[in-house]
Design an enzyme around this catalytic site. Structure first.
Site, PDB file in Angstrom:
ATOM      1  N   SER A  62      35.095  -0.095 -13.096  1.00 54.82           N
ATOM      2  CA  SER A  62      34.477  -0.084 -14.427  1.00 54.82           C
ATOM      3  C   SER A  62      35.433  -0.330 -15.575  1.00 54.82           C
ATOM      4  O   SER A  62      35.001  -0.467 -16.717  1.00 54.82           O
ATOM      5  CB  SER A  62      33.749   1.250 -14.646  1.00 54.82           C
ATOM      6  OG  SER A  62      32.628   1.346 -13.811  1.00 54.82           O
ATOM      7  N   LYS A  71      35.853   5.762 -24.469  1.00 50.53           N
ATOM      8  CA  LYS A  71      34.579   5.541 -23.777  1.00 50.53           C
ATOM      9  C   LYS A  71      33.719   6.782 -23.978  1.00 50.53           C
ATOM     10  O   LYS A  71      34.228   7.911 -23.967  1.00 50.53           O
ATOM     11  CB  LYS A  71      34.830   5.287 -22.293  1.00 50.53           C
ATOM     12  CG  LYS A  71      33.599   4.851 -21.506  1.00 50.53           C
ATOM     13  CD  LYS A  71      33.977   4.541 -20.058  1.00 50.53           C
ATOM     14  CE  LYS A  71      32.783   4.109 -19.232  1.00 50.53           C
ATOM     15  NZ  LYS A  71      33.156   3.818 -17.819  1.00 50.53           N
ATOM     16  N   SER A 125      31.084  -0.369 -15.939  1.00 52.30           N
ATOM     17  CA  SER A 125      30.288   0.340 -16.915  1.00 52.30           C
ATOM     18  C   SER A 125      30.935   0.401 -18.302  1.00 52.30           C
ATOM     19  O   SER A 125      30.261   0.676 -19.296  1.00 52.30           O
ATOM     20  CB  SER A 125      30.039   1.779 -16.438  1.00 52.30           C
ATOM     21  OG  SER A 125      31.266   2.496 -16.333  1.00 52.30           O
TER      22      SER A 125
END
Length: 502
Positions: free
Chosen positions: A181, A82, A157
């Site tokens: 997330s 990420k 997210s």
């Protein structure tokens, strides 16, 4: 073995074939990179792709294996990060214009662990700006697309990591989970997403959103893969003051035991009274009820439990989180970190430069949370808002502790809906924030939680979430594997073509 066949295998299966010499790390990594380049324009899952770096690691793995050197068990299996996790010498943007062009000067501890495990890092995945969002729509570089359907969000997210894994671009990835997330995108994309016990994985080198809630965790296609990846990244880290003294162990073994379990007699699972019915799509409720029924048929005891504080958990989260965001975002001021914008007119002072920089470099959601958090911490409002939220957090922890005295684990739907269309909730902040209604309690309590694909609703995946007591990550993986073994593969196999004709 053809490239398309490799790309649909689990990380555990790929590692076994690498160790047996049936495939090479270079061939696997090249096939992964080829698919990323072929599909990323459509999915926008990656913000940075590192062909040279990944292939260099893969070549060295193959050379060391040919020389008979001892290698870590998953050496050569590609992975994605990420884009809020620092990797030395590569761009890290956090999905924001504020950090566009910033190059990480060091490795996060989880990246050091990934490199020690000899996993080729193929790139960094898209995300909501500074991890603030539930759909990747707040990313300054455009949203990621759910491989299950064009026009559908992969969640957030960490939607980029989930889309990459679900779309067979990479076998597994790392995400970060502040209020769901990893798990909510897992439910939307039919992937397995786990949030470890707070402190089990180091946060050093991970750009902070809300420090008392953030936790790095695995994104994978199977429970076993997630377990293996958490074992790789888990370690005590003196650079993180919240790091637990002992790393997680026995997770893959627990997942294997759960997958093999036929008779679940003696297993006590809690179903939360306060999370029944209202607020959930009928299809989501149907998949959850079918999962509960299946577990009961296999011998598990289902216990209805009451967790009264859950009613207030989402409100407490949306006070604690923005308060910590307000503090953490203060460093992005055009002086210490991030890009700088100087005013075009008027005097150029530190104050006017900071105002111009933060006004133009931050997106609306980041600004919204900074303002909300600053207000909650302001004189005259601290006890009314932030202090009250901390008391609710204590109640959530107490209620869960009492629940775990009655049951081995708690199961809930992961998200109240399936993947929604882009723009459908952009103007309804309450509806967007309510995506976290079932996931935030785990972050408030610091306990491990994970989402497992359990079924389909109108052709879209639905996840079931498992809560376990703090430090009992192995128990979480065992129960999750039991759920996985009792469901068909339709919810975790995205119906897309993989190969030259894709």
């Amino acid at each position: 073995m053809t490239a398309e066949n490799m790309l649909t295998l689990s990380a555990v299966e790929l590692a076994a074939k690498l160790r047996a010499g049936e495939i090479t790390a270079v061939d696997l990594t090249q096939a992964t990179l080829d698919r990323i380049h072929a599909e990323n324009e459509r999915l926008n899952a990656f913000l940075f792709i590192d062909d040279a770096g990944a292939l260099a690691v893969a070549k060295q793995v193959d050379a060391d294996r040919a020389a008979g050197k001892e290698l870590p068990p998953f050496a050569g299996v590609p992975i994605a990060l990420k884009d809020n996790i620092c990797e030395h010498g590569t761009p890290v943007t956090c999905g924001s214009k504020m950090l566009d062009g910033w190059i990480a000067p060091y490795d996060a501890t989880v990246v050091k662990n990934i490199k020690a495990a000899r996993l080729p890092i193929v790139g960094h995945t898209n995300m909501d700006e500074f991890a603030m969002g539930s759909s990747t729509e707040t990313s300054a570089f455009g949203p990621s697309v759910n491989p299950w359907g064009d026009g559908l969000t992969p969640g957030g997210s960490g939607g980029g990591s989930a889309a990459a894994v679900a779309g067979y671009l990479v076998p597994w990835a790392l995400g970060s989970d502040t209020g769901g997330s990893i798990r909510q995108p897992g439910s939307f994309t039919g992937t397995v997403g786990a949030k470890p016990t707070y402190g089990n994985v180091s946060r050093y080198g991970v750009v902070a959103m809300a420090s008392s809630l953030d936790q790095v965790g695995p994104v994978a296609r199977t429970v076993a893969d997630a377990a293996a990846l958490q074992e790789i990244i888990s370690s005590h880290d003196p650079l993180d003051s919240t790091s637990l003294p002992e790393p997680a162990t026995g997770l893959l073994e627990a997942a294997d035991d759960g997958a093999k379990a036929k008779d679940l007699a003696g297993l006590r699972l809690g179903v939360v009274k306060e999370l029944a019915g209202e607020g959930f799509e009928p299809g989501v409720s149907a998949v959850f009820e079918a999962t509960v029924a299946s577990l009961k048929e296999r011998g598990a005891k289902i216990v209805e439990i009451s967790l009264p504080s859950f009613e207030y958990a989402i409100a407490a989260y949306y006070l604690i989180m923005p308060a910590e965001v307000s503090s953490n975002m203060a460093r992005f001021d055009g002086v210490r970190y991030g890009n700088r914008v100087e005013p075009e007119t008027g005097p150029v002072t530190a104050e006017t430069m900071m105002k111009e920089t933060r006004g133009k470099m931050f997106g609306p959601e980041v600004k919204r949370r900074i303002i909300l958090g600053t207000y909650a911490l302001s004189s005259g409002h601290y006890d009314q808002f932030y202090g009250s939220a901390l008391r609710v957090r204590t109640l959530v922890q107490r209620d869960l502790a009492e629940a775990f005295a009655q049951v081995d684990a708690v199961i809930t739907p992961t998200a109240p809906t399936t993947a929604f269309k882009f723009g459908s909730k952009s103007d309804d902040l309450m509806a967007m924030y309510m995506n976290d209604m079932t996931t935030t309690p785990a972050n408030l309590a610091g306990i491990p939680a994970m989402s497992v694909p359990a079924g389909l609703s109108d052709g879209l995946p639905v996840g079931v979430q498992v809560f376990a007591p703090a430090h009992e990550d192995a128990r979480m993986y065992k129960v999750a594997a039991m759920i996985e073994a009792g469901t068909d593969t339709s919810a975790r196999e995205c119906p897309i073509t993989v190969g030259e004709e894709a």
